[in-house]
Enzyme design. Structure first.
Site, PDB file in Angstrom:
ATOM      1  N   GLN A 251       0.837  -1.190   0.000  1.00 23.21           N
ATOM      2  CA  GLN A 251       0.000   0.000   0.000  1.00 23.21           C
ATOM      3  C   GLN A 251       0.879   1.250   0.000  1.00 23.21           C
ATOM      4  O   GLN A 251       1.932   1.288   0.642  1.00 23.21           O
ATOM      5  CB  GLN A 251      -0.907  -0.013   1.244  1.00 23.21           C
ATOM      6  CG  GLN A 251      -1.889   1.121   1.350  1.00 23.21           C
ATOM      7  CD  GLN A 251      -1.359   2.312   2.145  1.00 23.21           C
ATOM      8  OE1 GLN A 251      -0.343   2.215   2.837  1.00 23.21           O
ATOM      9  NE2 GLN A 251      -2.052   3.435   2.056  1.00 23.21           N
ATOM     10  N   SER A 252       0.457   2.271  -0.749  1.00 21.46           N
ATOM     11  CA  SER A 252       1.164   3.551  -0.831  1.00 21.46           C
ATOM     12  C   SER A 252       2.584   3.309  -1.346  1.00 21.46           C
ATOM     13  O   SER A 252       2.755   2.795  -2.448  1.00 21.46           O
ATOM     14  CB  SER A 252       1.146   4.246   0.531  1.00 21.46           C
ATOM     15  OG  SER A 252       1.587   5.574   0.431  1.00 21.46           O
ATOM     16  N   ALA A 253       3.602   3.644  -0.549  1.00 22.10           N
ATOM     17  CA  ALA A 253       4.972   3.360  -0.987  1.00 22.10           C
ATOM     18  C   ALA A 253       5.169   1.867  -1.218  1.00 22.10           C
ATOM     19  O   ALA A 253       5.990   1.461  -2.049  1.00 22.10           O
ATOM     20  CB  ALA A 253       5.975   3.866   0.052  1.00 22.10           C
ATOM     21  N   ASP A 283      -2.164  -1.193  -3.757  1.00 14.64           N
ATOM     22  CA  ASP A 283      -3.164  -0.338  -3.119  1.00 14.64           C
ATOM     23  C   ASP A 283      -2.618   1.082  -3.022  1.00 14.64           C
ATOM     24  O   ASP A 283      -1.579   1.319  -2.386  1.00 14.64           O
ATOM     25  CB  ASP A 283      -3.483  -0.834  -1.703  1.00 14.64           C
ATOM     26  CG  ASP A 283      -4.149  -2.195  -1.687  1.00 14.64           C
ATOM     27  OD1 ASP A 283      -4.764  -2.564  -2.698  1.00 14.64           O
ATOM     28  OD2 ASP A 283      -4.040  -2.889  -0.661  1.00 14.64           O
ATOM     29  N   HIS A 495      -6.339   8.800   2.050  1.00 15.43           N
ATOM     30  CA  HIS A 495      -5.194   7.924   1.844  1.00 15.43           C
ATOM     31  C   HIS A 495      -4.908   7.112   3.111  1.00 15.43           C
ATOM     32  O   HIS A 495      -4.870   7.650   4.210  1.00 15.43           O
ATOM     33  CB  HIS A 495      -3.964   8.765   1.480  1.00 15.43           C
ATOM     34  CG  HIS A 495      -2.758   7.957   1.159  1.00 15.43           C
ATOM     35  ND1 HIS A 495      -2.660   7.187   0.015  1.00 15.43           N
ATOM     36  CD2 HIS A 495      -1.577   7.793   1.816  1.00 15.43           C
ATOM     37  CE1 HIS A 495      -1.475   6.596  -0.015  1.00 15.43           C
ATOM     38  NE2 HIS A 495      -0.805   6.947   1.071  1.00 15.43           N
TER      39      HIS A 495
END
Length: 615
Positions: A251-253, A283, A495
């Site tokens: 997820q994200s990074a 994600d 986020h």
């Protein structure tokens, strides 16, 4: 159903599910049982696993075994600081892998994020989500393994290998308890093994510049992740996993990292002739266009760390950084603005391509465009309001002109005309901004919702759509759009809320139905490379759930005339992403299908200028 009956039911499912995955032809010798002692001194049988380097003692909770803090690389300290990770080349004896908080890699403190505009309960939630893990230290290259307690080397269960997010400056395995996900897989009759690895962050893992480029010591965090994948290939069978049925997800990074692992080495993900992973889930993160490791921006970050560390006058600045005491190097790294600073998502430490190194030789968007990526089935998606959390700091932006000037600090190499053209694609009215579909409400400052819409699109929505425009026609692909927090003040479905849904930590904010839906689809994909493979009994239990209002795409800033095309049973039939561009819209109590056409003109503008929007 009474509590003791629930326990019996889950126990039966666990035994049956794991037993079904074991070949009758497979014979294995189990390590001898070892007792450990709980806080009141009671002896408890502990799971034991033998691997190449030694013996791992874990712990058991209900129907899940966990092994926490298993080293997969030599400690990156001393002479190994700022160098590629090294495999463990000697036995380590017996490790008691039961710590509730394995050492996290050094983090960057988020000091600038202002949450005062949020309601108290939401402020507390975000603060909790951003709280830094402890303890921290350089000797952090470890991983955690969660498995069904009946698993053996003969089980060969599919593996979900998790890469955490945090802007490449925060995150740790201890923040992601895999017990809930593994328990869910057992209940579904599709048991899986969950693995999460630590990797170096900030300057420790993603410092760039010409000196590190010359030495071949760039993108160390990505190299850590890949070495952890090697460890999984070589050892996960001993924990009951199948080394050839690995899905990487993050997820994200972590989502960005997953994408990067599909393009590094020219898209070749083989290890000893076999793929390191067979599926991928991203994600809220995918393509992250970036300048090279030797770019002026990357070099400026290196020079600032060197100056803050007091190494500017040394002949060999890199040797000076390696010789610094840990606390001094850490303090120098923290002088770089963080991901929640005034410039929003202006990440200083991130994967950057190196044209002189085959490991990561070109920017990700170039690799995707040229077809140089691992051809594996994928799931990819975003939250509706990705940009809100990153737009809370910039309270002095009150006009279109100030917004353009602000973006120039974010993208200093892009001309004002190009940025003004981008801004013009987003109406200067709060009803068109993010959090979307909230009219004139939630406008914290005059340009807040407009900036949030731009950030969310530039960093998340448009890279996802760009990737799918190529990959979805070469591999099976499913994409989603999450709206389960619609109506949340100021932030909307912001986020990182997907983490709450995926790991079951958002009950009370995110419904149990939404958590169940996301987990079920993901577990199905990890087991079968298809998110729609689950038992009819599970579907029958949820078919009568109430449905939420469908999302009119006009409220998403759509300029193509598109609309919601269908409602969807809460579990069944997630359509593949193809030329029809169908997205599964996760709601808080039911799902629907929308088309991926929203804000079409803004997306077309981004595609035309994509290489200018590099970080």
């Amino acid at each position: 159903m009474r509590p003791f009956l629930v326990v019996l039911c889950i126990s039966s499912i666990a035994a049956a599910a794991v037993a079904a995955s074991i070949s009758t032809e497979c014979v294995t010798e189990e390590p001898p049982s070892i007792n450990i002692y709980d806080p009141v001194g009671t002896a408890v049988a502990a799971p034991v696993v033998k691997i190449r380097n030694g013996t791992i003692i874990g712990s058991r909770s209900g129907h899940v075994d966990s092994f926490k803090g298993i080293p997969y690389a030599q400690p990156p300290v001393g002479a190994l600081r700022l160098r590629p990770p090294q495999s463990i080349n000697r036995p380590f004896g017996t490790i008691k892998a039961t710590s509730p908080r394995p050492t996290a890699c050094p983090q960057v403190q988020n000091l600038q994020l202002n949450l005062s505009s949020l309601p108290p309960e939401l402020e507390a939630l975000v603060e909790d989500m951003l709280e830094l893990p402890e303890p921290q230290g350089e000797d952090c290259l470890t991983l955690n393994v969660y498995r069904p307690s009946g698993a053996t080397p003969c089980s060969r269960l599919p593996v979900g290998l998790w890469i955490y997010g945090g802007g490449f400056q925060n995150g740790a395995t201890q923040l992601y308890n895999g017990t809930n996900l593994v328990n869910k897989s057992i209940q579904l009759g599709q048991p899986m093994v969950f693995v999460a690895m630590n990797y170096r962050l900030g300057a420790f893992g993603f410092l760039a510049g010409k000196k590190l480029q010359k030495e071949g010591s760039t993108n160390l965090g990505l190299r850590d992740q890949q070495l952890a994948m090697h460890w999984v290939r070589e050892n996960i069978e001993n924990f009951g996993g199948d080394p050839f049925k690995v899905t990487i997800f993050g997820q994200s990074a972590g989502g960005i990292s997953v994408l990067d692992h599909m393009v590094i080495n020219g898209g070749n993900n083989l290890y000893h002739g076999e793929p390191l992973f067979r599926g991928a889930i991203m994600d809220s993160g995918s393509i992250f266009p970036a300048n090279s490791v030797a770019s002026s921006k990357a070099q400026a970050v290196y020079d600032q760390v060197v100056e803050a560390a007091g190494c500017s006058n040394h002949f060999d600045t890199l040797a000076c950084l390696r010789a610094l005491p840990y606390q001094k190097f850490h303090a120098a790294a923290e002088t770089i603005p963080d991901v929640f600073g005034f410039q929003g998502v202006d990440i200083s430490f991130l994967p950057r391509f190196d044209p002189n190194d085959d490991f990561f030789s070109e920017s990700a968007e170039v690799s995707i465009r040229c077809g140089n990526f691992a051809k594996v089935p994928i799931i990819i998606g975003d939250q509706e309001d990705e940009g809100t959390l990153f737009s809370l700091v910039q309270i002095n932006i009150t006009s279109s002109e100030e917004l353009v000037e602000h973006l120039r600090t974010y993208y200093p190499e892009i001309g004002r005309r190009t940025l003004a053209g981008l801004v013009s694609k987003y109406p200067n009215h709060p009803s068109a901004g993010s959090p979307f579909r909230t009219g004139s409400e939630n406008q914290v400052y005059p340009q807040y919702k407009r900036l949030a819409a731009i950030f969310g699109d530039l960093v998340f929505q448009w890279p996802r759509r760009t990737y799918l425009s190529v990959a979805a026609f070469q591999v099976p692909a499913w994409s989603y759009f999450s709206s389960y927090l619609y109506g949340t003040p100021v932030l909307g479905t912001f986020h990182s809320t997907d983490i709450l849904a995926l790991f079951g930590g958002g009950i009370g904010l995110i419904s149990a139905e939404a958590v169940d839906s996301l987990q079920t689809h993901y577990i199905s994909f990890i087991n079968h490379l298809n998110p729609n493979t689950f038992s009819d009994s599970v579907v029958a239990e949820t078919a009568d759930q109430s449905r939420e209002p469908l999302i009119p795409q006009v409220f998403l800033g759509d300029d193509s005339g598109g609309s919601v095309i269908d409602s969807l049973n809460r579990i069944r039939n997630w359509p593949r992403y193809d030329e029809t561009r169908k997205l599964l819209n996760f709601g808080n109590h039911s799902n629907s299908i929308i088309r991926d056409y929203f804000r079409k003109k803004a997306f077309e503008y981004y595609v035309h200028h994509v290489e200018e929007f590099r970080f």
